[in-house]
Design an enzyme around this catalytic site. Structure first.
Site, PDB file in Angstrom:
ATOM      1  N   ASP A   1       0.888  -1.164   0.000  1.00 14.55           N
ATOM      2  CA  ASP A   1       0.000   0.000   0.000  1.00 14.55           C
ATOM      3  C   ASP A   1       0.920   1.207   0.000  1.00 14.55           C
ATOM      4  OD1 ASP A   1      -1.553   2.191   0.670  1.00 14.55           O
ATOM      5  OD2 ASP A   1      -2.604   1.189   2.328  1.00 14.55           O
TER       6      ASP A   1
ATOM      7  N   TYR B   1       3.242  -1.650  16.213  1.00 12.54           N
ATOM      8  CA  TYR B   1       2.176  -2.206  15.385  1.00 12.54           C
ATOM      9  C   TYR B   1       2.032  -1.355  14.122  1.00 12.54           C
ATOM     10  CZ  TYR B   1      -2.013  -4.889  14.672  1.00 12.54           C
ATOM     11  OH  TYR B   1      -2.925  -5.750  14.174  1.00 12.54           O
TER      12      TYR B   1
ATOM     13  N   LYS C   1      -2.714  -3.863   9.708  1.00 15.35           N
ATOM     14  CA  LYS C   1      -3.088  -5.144   9.117  1.00 15.35           C
ATOM     15  C   LYS C   1      -2.395  -5.263   7.764  1.00 15.35           C
ATOM     16  CE  LYS C   1      -5.836  -6.202  12.492  1.00 15.35           C
ATOM     17  NZ  LYS C   1      -4.856  -5.957  13.575  1.00 15.35           N
TER      18      LYS C   1
ATOM     19  N   TYR D   1      -4.580   0.964  16.853  1.00 20.56           N
ATOM     20  CA  TYR D   1      -4.215   2.051  17.760  1.00 20.56           C
ATOM     21  C   TYR D   1      -5.305   2.248  18.800  1.00 20.56           C
ATOM     22  CZ  TYR D   1      -6.302   4.643  13.766  1.00 20.56           C
ATOM     23  OH  TYR D   1      -7.042   5.065  12.716  1.00 20.56           O
TER      24      TYR D   1
HETATM   25  P1  13P Z   1      -5.201  -0.236   4.988  1.00 22.34           P
HETATM   26  O1  13P Z   1      -4.452  -1.188   5.883  1.00 22.34           O
HETATM   27  O2  13P Z   1      -5.862  -0.939   3.848  1.00 22.34           O
HETATM   28  O3  13P Z   1      -4.330   0.899   4.547  1.00 22.34           O
HETATM   29  O4  13P Z   1      -6.407   0.371   5.832  1.00 22.34           O
HETATM   30  C1  13P Z   1      -6.085   1.056   6.995  1.00 22.34           C
HETATM   31  C2  13P Z   1      -7.246   1.640   7.720  1.00 22.34           C
HETATM   32  O5  13P Z   1      -7.034   2.213   8.758  1.00 22.34           O
HETATM   33  C3  13P Z   1      -8.616   1.505   7.223  1.00 22.34           C
HETATM   34  O6  13P Z   1      -9.522   2.182   8.059  1.00 22.34           O
HETATM   35 MG    MG Z   2      -4.103   2.233   3.174  1.00 22.26          MG
HETATM   36 MG    MG Z   3      -4.931  -1.982   2.301  1.00 25.66          MG
END
Ligand code: 13P
Ligand code: MG
Ligand code: MG
Ligand code: 13P
Length: 362
Positions: free
Chosen positions: A13, A228, A231, A347
């Site tokens: 990303d 952290y 995701k 967070y």
């Molecule tokens: P991404 O991990 O896809 O960038 O999304 C982060 C996020 O905080 C979505 O609310």
């Molecule tokens: Mg993102």
């Molecule tokens: Mg993403």
């Protein structure tokens, strides 16, 4: 140089358009251009695609896994895309590039990596699954179903080439240790770990003879930057047919949308929706989490495809069900089990709130 073919899927990303919902077309063009030019002598073939706000580079070559030149090519591609992301002020430009200098292997630098090397069979159907707004443990349940559940995969019962089962390599994401389970003999041991998808994730699946069947981008990501970092929005490669799950057996687990961690701010459980590539733009509460499945036939290293496998109407009901689950969960607002437990949230304001209130606790 090896005669075997290597399939490398490397993703990052490097800036969302708009917010965290998709990838700007200029970034995809830049990635195409860079891989086309700089990859000319390195790659057999490549495809650039995206799911949500993640760019996925699907590449074939003959250099094996963990190859420095291939990883460097991906790194440089992401870097040149980042320049555009910064100019357009895309959201979180460069977010997944955790380091300034390339040091030989892209693993541990932010991007996700799934690679496998194998001898191309007379016919080599492959599915690349790519998810957004979730974590690598999201593949645990579907991989279990594909390779170990006879109610999902009839081949385990009636195909003599599959009947002996598969081996699962599981990674402990916290301690960074691996363990392999031979199934069906060790199914119940395997499930003790796979059920804890936030800590243990399937790294790879092998046939009993050692041949690679599936590999994920699972890595010790969450704690990678010493904190952290979100995701990982993982990818998964699955080889299909002829002693491996049929394409339809590999897709079938997604007909019942399971709950995965991710979604808004990486801090909520939600259903993972199987969608076409075009529909992979998570917007509602930055989600719900998405998965796409792009099918390829390999032909002498060339990627014939993709076919957008979840574009099938047969997945409409799964989508409907996922949306109903999403409605239900959203009504819980900031309450668990919609919101993740405290120690799994991306967070939290807990320390500040605690500090402010410390004198009022007695
Ligand atoms: P991404 O991990 O896809 O960038 O999304 C982060 C996020 O905080 C979505 O609310
Ligand atoms: Mg993102
Ligand atoms: Mg993403
Ligand atoms: P075909 O008979 O069309 O090859 O199909 C076999 C199969 O694997 C179906 O899942």
């Amino acid at each position: 140089m090896s005669e075997k073919i290597t399939l490398s899927v490397i993703k990052a990303d490097i800036g969302g358009f708009v917010g965290h919902s998709s990838v700007h077309p200029e970034l995809l063009q830049e990635a195409e251009k860079t891989l086309g030019q700089r990859g000319q002598d390195l790659l057999e073939d490549f495809k650039v695609t995206c799911v949500g706000d993640d760019i996925n580079l699907v590449m074939t070559h003959r250099k094996g896994i963990d190859n420095e030149q291939i990883h460097k090519l991906a790194w440089e591609t992401f870097l040149s895309c980042t320049r555009i992301a910064r100019r357009l002020k895309l959201y979180g430009a460069g977010q997944d590039l955790l380091s300034d200098a390339f040091s030989g292997n892209i693993k541990g630098m932010g991007p996700g990596v799934a690679e496998m090397e194998f001898e191309e069979r007379p016919s080599e159907p492959i599915i690349v699954f790519m998810a957004d707004k979730t974590e690598p443990g999201a593949w645990n349940l579907p991989l279990y179903k594909m390779f170990a559940d006879p109610f999902n995969t009839i081949g385990l019962v009636i195909d003599p080439k599959m009947h002996e089962g598969f081996k699962f390599e599981v990674l402990d994401l916290i301690e960074n240790k691996k363990v392999t389970f031979s199934c069906p003999e060790e199914l119940y041991d395997l499930l003790v770990f796979l059920g804890a998808a936030n800590r243990y994730a399937v790294k790879a699946v092998y046939r009993k003879n050692g041949e690679i069947a599936a590999v994920s981008s699972t890595q010790r990501m969450n704690l990678m930057a010493g904190r952290y970092v979100g995701k990982d929005d993982p990818v998964l490669i699955v080889r299909c047919q002829n002693g491996l799950p049929a394409v339809g057996e590999a897709l079938e687990p997604f007909s019942n949308p399971h709950l995965v961690a991710g979604w808004m701010r990486g801090s909520h459980f939600g259903p993972i929706i199987p969608v076409s590539q075009k529909e992979s733009t998570p917007t509602r509460f930055d989600g719900p989490p998405r998965v796409i499945a792009l099918g390829f036939q390999l032909a002498e290293g060339k990627l014939i495809g993709p076919q957008d496998l979840f574009a099938d109407v047969a997945y409409d009901r799964a989508r409907q069900k996922a949306l109903e689950i999403a409605d239900y969960l959203r009504q819980l607002g900031p309450f668990e089990p919609h919101r993740l437990p405290l120690d799994e949230m991306e967070y939290t304001s807990m320390p500040q709130v605690m500090e402010k209130l410390k004198d009022r606790f007695n």
